[in-house]
Design a protein around this motif. Structure first.
Motif, PDB file in Angstrom:
ATOM      1  N   MET A  34       0.842  -1.189   0.000  1.00 27.39           N
ATOM      2  CA  MET A  34       0.000   0.000   0.000  1.00 27.39           C
ATOM      3  C   MET A  34       0.880   1.243   0.000  1.00 27.39           C
ATOM      4  O   MET A  34       1.949   1.253   0.594  1.00 27.39           O
ATOM      5  CB  MET A  34      -0.878   0.044   1.233  1.00 27.39           C
ATOM      6  CG  MET A  34      -2.014  -0.930   1.200  1.00 27.39           C
ATOM      7  SD  MET A  34      -3.236  -0.445   0.039  1.00 27.39           S
ATOM      8  CE  MET A  34      -4.674  -0.725   0.966  1.00 27.39           C
ATOM      9  N   GLU A  90      -4.892   6.213   0.733  1.00 28.13           N
ATOM     10  CA  GLU A  90      -4.043   5.033   0.702  1.00 28.13           C
ATOM     11  C   GLU A  90      -4.611   4.041  -0.307  1.00 28.13           C
ATOM     12  O   GLU A  90      -5.813   3.763  -0.302  1.00 28.13           O
ATOM     13  CB  GLU A  90      -3.992   4.394   2.085  1.00 28.13           C
ATOM     14  CG  GLU A  90      -3.048   3.223   2.181  1.00 28.13           C
ATOM     15  CD  GLU A  90      -2.979   2.676   3.590  1.00 28.13           C
ATOM     16  OE1 GLU A  90      -1.855   2.473   4.067  1.00 28.13           O
ATOM     17  OE2 GLU A  90      -4.044   2.452   4.195  1.00 28.13           O
ATOM     18  N   GLU A 125      -3.295   0.898  -3.635  1.00 24.68           N
ATOM     19  CA  GLU A 125      -2.243   0.144  -4.323  1.00 24.68           C
ATOM     20  C   GLU A 125      -1.658   0.937  -5.490  1.00 24.68           C
ATOM     21  O   GLU A 125      -0.457   0.918  -5.705  1.00 24.68           O
ATOM     22  CB  GLU A 125      -2.803  -1.188  -4.840  1.00 24.68           C
ATOM     23  CG  GLU A 125      -3.205  -2.156  -3.748  1.00 24.68           C
ATOM     24  CD  GLU A 125      -2.026  -2.733  -2.982  1.00 24.68           C
ATOM     25  OE1 GLU A 125      -0.924  -2.820  -3.558  1.00 24.68           O
ATOM     26  OE2 GLU A 125      -2.212  -3.092  -1.817  1.00 24.68           O
ATOM     27  N   THR A 126      -2.540   1.610  -6.254  1.00 24.19           N
ATOM     28  CA  THR A 126      -2.107   2.322  -7.456  1.00 24.19           C
ATOM     29  C   THR A 126      -2.865   3.640  -7.589  1.00 24.19           C
ATOM     30  O   THR A 126      -3.907   3.851  -6.948  1.00 24.19           O
ATOM     31  CB  THR A 126      -2.395   1.499  -8.730  1.00 24.19           C
ATOM     32  OG1 THR A 126      -3.809   1.335  -8.857  1.00 24.19           O
ATOM     33  CG2 THR A 126      -1.702   0.153  -8.701  1.00 24.19           C
ATOM     34  N   GLN A 171      -6.402   2.955  -8.740  1.00 20.33           N
ATOM     35  CA  GLN A 171      -7.312   2.568  -7.669  1.00 20.33           C
ATOM     36  C   GLN A 171      -7.805   3.810  -6.926  1.00 20.33           C
ATOM     37  O   GLN A 171      -8.981   3.903  -6.583  1.00 20.33           O
ATOM     38  CB  GLN A 171      -6.626   1.605  -6.702  1.00 20.33           C
ATOM     39  CG  GLN A 171      -7.542   1.137  -5.587  1.00 20.33           C
ATOM     40  CD  GLN A 171      -6.845   0.250  -4.575  1.00 20.33           C
ATOM     41  OE1 GLN A 171      -5.661   0.455  -4.283  1.00 20.33           O
ATOM     42  NE2 GLN A 171      -7.562  -0.718  -4.046  1.00 20.33           N
ATOM     43  N   GLN A 213      -9.602   1.059  -0.317  1.00 23.60           N
ATOM     44  CA  GLN A 213     -10.002  -0.356  -0.417  1.00 23.60           C
ATOM     45  C   GLN A 213     -11.464  -0.546  -0.118  1.00 23.60           C
ATOM     46  O   GLN A 213     -12.081  -0.064   0.674  1.00 23.60           O
ATOM     47  CB  GLN A 213      -9.159  -1.181   0.532  1.00 23.60           C
ATOM     48  CG  GLN A 213      -7.716  -1.103   0.197  1.00 23.60           C
ATOM     49  CD  GLN A 213      -7.204  -2.305  -0.535  1.00 23.60           C
ATOM     50  OE1 GLN A 213      -7.914  -3.247  -0.798  1.00 23.60           O
ATOM     51  NE2 GLN A 213      -5.948  -2.267  -0.891  1.00 23.60           N
TER      52      GLN A 213
END
Length: 72
Positions: free
Chosen positions: A1, A27, A29-30, A33, A72
């Motif tokens: 992350m 926050e 991953e990419t 996202q 997320q």
């Protein structure tokens, strides 16, 4: 992350004016996202930058609004 700093305007339909730029920390991953996470907001995203190392530590210490949202 990773933590990304997102620079944006509150209204997608207005021209970007630097003095009206806001920022949030997300926050994820990419960058993609993070963009998907923010797609339902009426933000005109100006720029997204990944924060890491000394840059991340500086933001944590010196930003008055360092509050990280989770994509997320």
């Amino acid at each position: 992350m990773a933590v990304f700093k997102v620079f944006f305007q509150h209204n997608k339909n207005e021209v970007i004016v630097r003095e009206n730029t806001n920022s949030i920390y997300v926050e994820g991953e990419t960058e993609e996202q993070v963009r998907r996470y923010l797609k339902d907001r009426n933000y005109n995203i100006e720029f997204i930058t990944k924060l890491e190392g000394a840059h991340l530590e500086y933001e944590k210490e010196h930003s008055n609004h360092f509050n990280v949202e989770n994509a997320q």
